[in-house]
Design an enzyme around this catalytic site. Structure first.
Site: not given
Ligand SMILES: NC(=O)c1ccc[n+]([C@@H]2O[C@H](COP(=O)([O-])OP(=O)(O)OC[C@H]3O[C@@H](n4cnc5c(N)ncnc54)[C@H](O)[C@@H]3O)[C@@H](O)[C@H]2O)c1
Ligand SMILES: O=c1ccn([C@@H]2O[C@H](COP(=O)(O)OP(=O)(O)O[C@H]3O[C@H](CO)[C@@H](O)[C@H](O)[C@H]3O)[C@@H](O)[C@H]2O)c(=O)[nH]1
Length: 447
Positions: A30, A121, A156-157, A214, A257, A266, A269, A329
């Protein structure tokens, strides 16, 4: 197998820890030295359930290392996973500068055959750009090394990232090279023990698959939010409607929901980026443009209800709102595009004081919102912020907000008024407890 993972954010760090957990040797790179220092000490800089233990175990057992030096990361790696950010530009297009930077650095540094796997992405055609940039840098060095560029989008979430990675619904691999596909199949085999999960396709189809997934999910959310807004106006209750339509297996209960609009790093964008891609190819993506517009509007539905309620009392200026939830969330500290931020900006601009509580996202929200005299953030006690407040708004569905002590809430609030942006409570229960209650798309109940 030996892997290099470039970018240690939500996707990079989770992928690295999970690959290491399966016995692979993973070196993470990184550009942020503070993050690398923390990770070396076993401290994880993001909130993601289960991640810190995984990082600590694999670091101490020697399978997971961290560096700021890409050359060190590439040294023994066959696979180089690109997991850097691809944020939105002001015009909605995808900013590929970090991906391009990594591609150039790989070309400047690699010494032998590499499989460059794009997990970020990225718009269709990016793998070709990455290939060209690496080739350019190799040519500059007078080298003719072999390499492959593959698309392997991540699904993944946040909040469930570790379990999503460990048990993926599918693993999409975009490559025309059969040998590379086989190598990725072997790498992912431990995550596909229950059934075959690899879906191999062309690179461009894999890049498009991520956006299609998405955008489909974002469409479901904007659809149900639209239905909720209509329900409110015709005296129907969206909770019942959701149960009614979800029972049809072609529709399903998931991702319908209604609420305060989708946020996160995500959906907003990626919907915008696909709109841009379509427009660049002379196609008007009417449905996606509506999905995006409906979502922007939905973020202001709850502030609209609050302003409408206080209009009779001279407006929101000088009033105090207690707010539960800042993260986009539950189970994350991420506030990127969080509806709570849009709400705070709108209400404080109108002169309302906001006292907010979030179990983990207080610091990230403070950083995102900057100085604001009308805003106070408390990370310790969801009840303390209620004292003397004119109303409560619930914006994030943290479990600890689901079954609160209504008696205590009523004693602390100046007036028993709840604006529920996640439909966590039942209008009947709230009425029985003496609260004025405003949900999203709910049938009103007289208190
Ligand atoms: N967050 C998610 O839930 C999620 C899920 C699936 C896919 N994605 C996609 O994955 C990508 C990464 O998302 P994220 O949320 O993990 O991002 P993030 O912002 O959390 O992390 C990105 C990391 O990359 C580092 N970085 C930037 N340039 C670098 C360079 N040249 N060399 C090394 N490191 C560099 C940054 O310092 C940062 O730590 C994005 O394209 C995103 O759309 C995200
Ligand atoms: O029925 C629903 C479901 C979600 N949301 C909202 O939608 C947003 C996104 O939620 P979620 O999808 O759970 O979180 P992300 O971590 O953003 O994950 C999405 O975005 C990732 C990044 O591309 C993908 O990998 C995941 O598959 C995709 O679910 C949040 O604001 C949620 O509150 C709703 O309003 N209603």
């Amino acid at each position: 197998m030996n892997l290099c993972i470039v970018g240690t954010g939500y996707v990079g760090l989770v992928s690295a820890a999970c690959f290491a957990e399966m016995g692979n040797t993973v070196c993470c790179v990184d550009v942020n030295p503070k993050v690398v220092d923390m990770l070396r000490q076993g401290k994880v800089h993001i909130y993601e359930p289960g991640l810190e233990q995984l990082v600590q175990r694999n670091t101490s057992e020697g399978r997971l290392t961290f560096t700021t030096d890409l050359a060190e990361g590439l040294e023994n790696a066959l696979f180089v996973f690109v997991c850097v950010g691809t944020p939105s530009r002001a015009d909605g297009s995808c900013d590929l500068s970090y991906v391009h930077q990594v591609a150039r650095q790989v070309g400047q540094t690699m010494k032998d055959y590499k499989i460059v796997v794009d997990k970020s992405t990225v718009p269709v055609g990016t793998a070709d750009q990455v290939k060209a940039l690496i080739g350019e840098e190799l040519a500059r060095r007078g080298l003719d090394l072999e390499f492959d560029v593959v698309s392997n989008p991540e699904f993944l979430k946040e909040g469930d990232a570790v379990s999503d990675f460990m048990k993926p619904d599918r693993v999409v691999v975009g490559t025309e090279n059969v040998r590379t596909a086989k190598l990725l199949e072997a790498l992912y085999a431990p995550f596909a023990r229950s059934r075959d999960k690899l879906v191999v396709m062309g690179v461009r189809s894999a890049e498009m698959t991520k956006y299609a997934a998405n955008c489909m999910l974002a469409t479901k959310i904007s659809f149900i939010n639209e239905i909720a807004n209509i329900c409110e106006r015709v005296g129907a209750d969206v909770r019942d409607v959701r149960m009614g339509i979800g029972s049809d297996s072609r529709i399903g209960y998931h991702f319908i929901y209604p609420g305060v609009g989708y946020g996160g790093s995500c959906f907003p964008k990626d919907v915008k980026a696909l709109i841009r891609t379509a427009r660049e190819h002379d196609f008007t993506p009417q449905l996606l443009e509506s999905v995006d517009e409906v979502n922007d509007r939905q973020k202001l539905v709850l502030p609209g209800k609050i302003r409408a309620y206080f209009a009779e009392q001279g407006g929101v200026e000088g009033k105090t709102l207690a707010l539960w939830g800042l993260a986009f969330k539950a189970s994350t500290d991420d506030v990127r595009e969080a509806p709570a931020l849009a709400m705070i900006r709108a209400l404080t601009a109108a002169g309302m004081r906001v006292r907010a509580f979030d179990p983990v996202a207080g610091a990230t929200a403070r950083q995102a919102l900057g100085e604001n005299d009308l805003l106070e953030i408390n990370g310790k006690d969801q009840y303390a912020i209620l004292e003397g407040a004119d109303a409560l708004a619930v914006v994030t569905e943290w479990n600890q907000f689901r079954n609160p002590d209504f008696g205590r809430m009523k004693k602390l609030l100046k007036a028993p008024i709840v604006f529920d942006g996640r439909n966590l409570y039942q209008p009947e229960t709230m009425a029985a407890n003496g609260f004025a209650y405003f949900g999203i798309g709910r049938k009103p109940v007289a208190s």
